[in-house]
Design an enzyme around this catalytic site. Structure first.
Site, PDB file in Angstrom:
ATOM      1  CD  GLU A 254      50.318  26.641  43.037  1.00  0.00           C
ATOM      2  OE1 GLU A 254      49.640  27.457  43.696  1.00  0.00           O
ATOM      3  OE2 GLU A 254      50.281  25.419  43.242  1.00  0.00           O
ATOM      4  N   PRO A 255      52.174  31.456  39.546  1.00  0.00           N
ATOM      5  CG  PRO A 255      53.739  32.416  38.086  1.00  0.00           C
ATOM      6  CD  PRO A 255      53.438  31.150  38.852  1.00  0.00           C
ATOM      7  N   GLY A 256      49.585  33.696  38.536  1.00  0.00           N
ATOM      8  CA  GLY A 256      48.481  33.901  37.605  1.00  0.00           C
ATOM      9  C   GLY A 256      48.497  35.353  37.133  1.00  0.00           C
TER      10      GLY A 256
ATOM     11  CE1 TYR B 112      38.438  40.050  45.003  1.00  0.00           C
ATOM     12  CE2 TYR B 112      39.126  40.672  42.800  1.00  0.00           C
ATOM     13  CZ  TYR B 112      38.766  39.701  43.708  1.00  0.00           C
ATOM     14  OH  TYR B 112      38.751  38.392  43.321  1.00  0.00           O
TER      15      TYR B 112
ATOM     16  CB  CYS C 130      20.099  48.234  37.274  1.00  0.00           C
ATOM     17  SG  CYS C 130      19.497  48.702  35.655  1.00  0.00           S
ATOM     18  CD  GLU C 131      23.263  45.470  41.495  1.00  0.00           C
ATOM     19  OE1 GLU C 131      23.510  45.923  42.632  1.00  0.00           O
ATOM     20  OE2 GLU C 131      22.385  44.624  41.268  1.00  0.00           O
TER      21      GLU C 131
ATOM     22  CE1 TYR D 283      42.322  35.159  39.582  1.00  0.00           C
ATOM     23  CE2 TYR D 283      44.061  36.817  39.615  1.00  0.00           C
ATOM     24  CZ  TYR D 283      43.633  35.524  39.835  1.00  0.00           C
ATOM     25  OH  TYR D 283      44.521  34.586  40.302  1.00  0.00           O
TER      26      TYR D 283
HETATM   27  C1  LIG Z   1      44.656  31.898  42.678  1.00  0.00           C
HETATM   28  C2  LIG Z   1      45.765  30.982  42.966  1.00  0.00           C
HETATM   29  C3  LIG Z   1      47.029  31.218  42.409  1.00  0.00           C
HETATM   30  C4  LIG Z   1      47.354  32.413  41.556  1.00  0.00           C
HETATM   31  O1  LIG Z   1      47.248  33.621  42.250  1.00  0.00           O
HETATM   32  P1  LIG Z   1      47.774  34.965  41.557  1.00  0.00           P
HETATM   33  O2  LIG Z   1      47.562  35.994  42.586  1.00  0.00           O
HETATM   34  O3  LIG Z   1      46.958  35.190  40.343  1.00  0.00           O
HETATM   35  O4  LIG Z   1      49.215  34.754  41.245  1.00  0.00           O
HETATM   36  C5  LIG Z   1      48.033  30.303  42.674  1.00  0.00           C
HETATM   37  N1  LIG Z   1      47.807  29.218  43.454  1.00  0.00           N
HETATM   38  C6  LIG Z   1      46.599  28.969  44.009  1.00  0.00           C
HETATM   39  C7  LIG Z   1      46.420  27.761  44.849  1.00  0.00           C
HETATM   40  C8  LIG Z   1      45.549  29.836  43.788  1.00  0.00           C
HETATM   41  O5  LIG Z   1      44.356  29.597  44.341  1.00  0.00           O
END
Ligand SMILES: *Cc1c(COP(=O)(O)O)cnc(C)c1O
Length: 440
Positions: free
Chosen positions: A295-297, A338, A366-367, A395
């Protein structure tokens, strides 16, 4: 200091360019991304503007698949929609053959609207509402990742009432420190995500007996922006051991969902080695006989996007230089949230060659946290000069807000050497268009 705050500090503008093949500094046109001059985009659509590269996204996907093939890993990619949920982005990954990982009813609706088949969608998240679960079941999502006994019972009840059976995976918290920023680590004991390993066998057996749910496997996701395979190795070893233990207890385990978290280089350092990652998966799972999901994002979209901004003014105060941009923390909150490091590249080739001195790069909000960079070596940047805040594809826009009544920026997708407006800049009046005043 962790990998997030430290990243990139020593990277010069030239180092940043050298590490990013999709960027070129053209003598006349200035900074180009995927062969498009960023000045042309800013001239046409103003700033702040998100710019994404379809070619870069596809290249990341292909590199991951090639690494899997080379390591003899057969894994299905479920793009983590929360990293960048724009329909134009979802289209790219759907066309490449990816499924989706969603964490809310809204993301589920987006993924379905983008044409991703329900069967190719995994629904994750620590607090899915009854409405969201009902919608997911009505759509027929491929898998629901369960994070608590309470949630399992809830899904069982909803699915039974609907006369359906939900394929569920139990999300295991492997108690492994991903070595990343505390706000993006998810797989250590004591954080809210997943189930303790000790509770999994009992809950798996219970799931088998409950109506309306069918346990199909184990899921885990240990954090984000992970740069070494060590935490994956540790976590995947525990996941594999769990699969073996469950089978020894007579359970059927068909799926192992390995999560995301693959880190990218925000400075000039390399990201997670794909071949090492793929080999880690192979070592942990070869011969296990499970369907693998990843599940890469961030990895797929992070470096494929940037935030284009203009300099409003340079302010000198008590020996310090501040470059004030028209983009702010409401657009890109990662540095404030972060302490994330983002490369900042001037668009003009003249600026690129000029003498460098330290500057704090800030937004107009304004922060005090509204700061993109501290003591960054940059050329003089006159009002109207433009910069690209790099690696903002993940993100970024998804976390933006309207704070200080700032409208959402425009978004552009570059594809085939041309740029396309994929989100127009928001009108100021749209900020209050839905608001109702009290009568009288
Ligand atoms: C956020 C998330 C991801 C993706 O994370 P990345 O760091 O963007 O790869 C995959 N699986 C789950 C369950 C998540 O919450």
């Amino acid at each position: 200091m962790d990998a997030m705050t430290n990243t990139g500090d020593a990277a010069s503008l030239a180092d940043l360019m050298a590490a990013r093949h999709a960027f070129k500094m053209h003598a006349q046109d200035g900074l180009c991304f995927e062969d498009v001059p960023l000045h042309a985009i800013a001239d046409a659509h103003g700033t702040p503007t998100w710019v994404y590269g379809a070619g870069s996204m596809a290249a990341q996907y292909s590199a991951l698949m090639a690494a899997f093939r080379a390591a003899n890993v057969s894994a299905h990619v479920h793009y983590a929609v929360k990293a960048n949920d724009h329909l134009a982005v979802l289209d790219i990954f759907r066309q490449l053959g990816a499924g989706a990982d969603v964490v809310s009813g809204g993301e589920l609706a987006r993924a379905r609207h983008a044409g991703i088949a329900a069967a190719d969608i995994v629904f994750s998240g620590v607090g899915k509402s009854a409405t969201e679960i009902g919608t997911a079941l009505a759509e027929g999502v491929g898998q629901i990742n369960v994070e608590s006994a309470e949630e399992l019972v809830m899904i069982s009840g909803i699915a039974s009432a609907m006369g359906t059976v939900a394929p569920v995976a139990l999300r295991m918290n492997p108690d492994v420190d991903a070595g990343t920023h505390e706000k993006i680590t998810t797989g250590v004991a004591g954080n809210k995500f997943g189930l303790a390993q000790a509770d999994i066998p009992g809950l798996y057996a219970r799931a088998r007996l409950l109506p309306g749910v069918r346990p199909v496997g184990i899921a885990l996701h240990i954090g984000s922006q992970i740069l070494s395979t060590a935490p994956y190795r540790a976590a995947y070893a525990k996941a594999t051991a769990m699969v073996i233990a469950l089978r020894a207890a007579g359970e059927s385990v068909a799926v192992l969902d390995l999560g995301g978290g693959l880190g990218i280089g925000y400075g000039d350092e390399p990201g997670l080695s794909l071949s090492a990652f793929a080999q880690t998966i192979n070592h942990a799972t070869s011969g296990l006989g499970v369907k693998l999901l990843v599940e890469p994002g961030r990895y797929l979209v992070g470096a494929a996007g940037l935030l284009l901004a203009s300099v409003i003014l340079q302010k000198h105060d008590q020996g310090k230089r501040f470059v004030v941009l028209d983009a702010a923390m409401n657009d890109l909150i990662r540095p404030a949230l972060y302490e994330a490091w983002h490369g900042i590249m001037p668009l003009s080739p003249v600026d690129y060659r000029a003498g460098l001195s330290p500057a704090d790069v800030v937004g107009p909000v304004c922060e005090s946290a509204d700061r993109f960079a501290a003591d960054r070596l940059l050329p003089a940047l006159v009002p109207g000069a433009r910069v690209a805040i790099l690696d903002a594809g993940a993100y970024g826009a998804v976390m933006s807000s309207h704070y200080n009544a700032r409208p959402r920026g425009a978004a552009i997708m570059i594809s085939g050497g041309r740029f396309h407006l994929i989100t127009p800049r928001q009108d100021i009046a749209a900020l209050w268009a839905d608001e109702q005043r009290l009568p009288g």
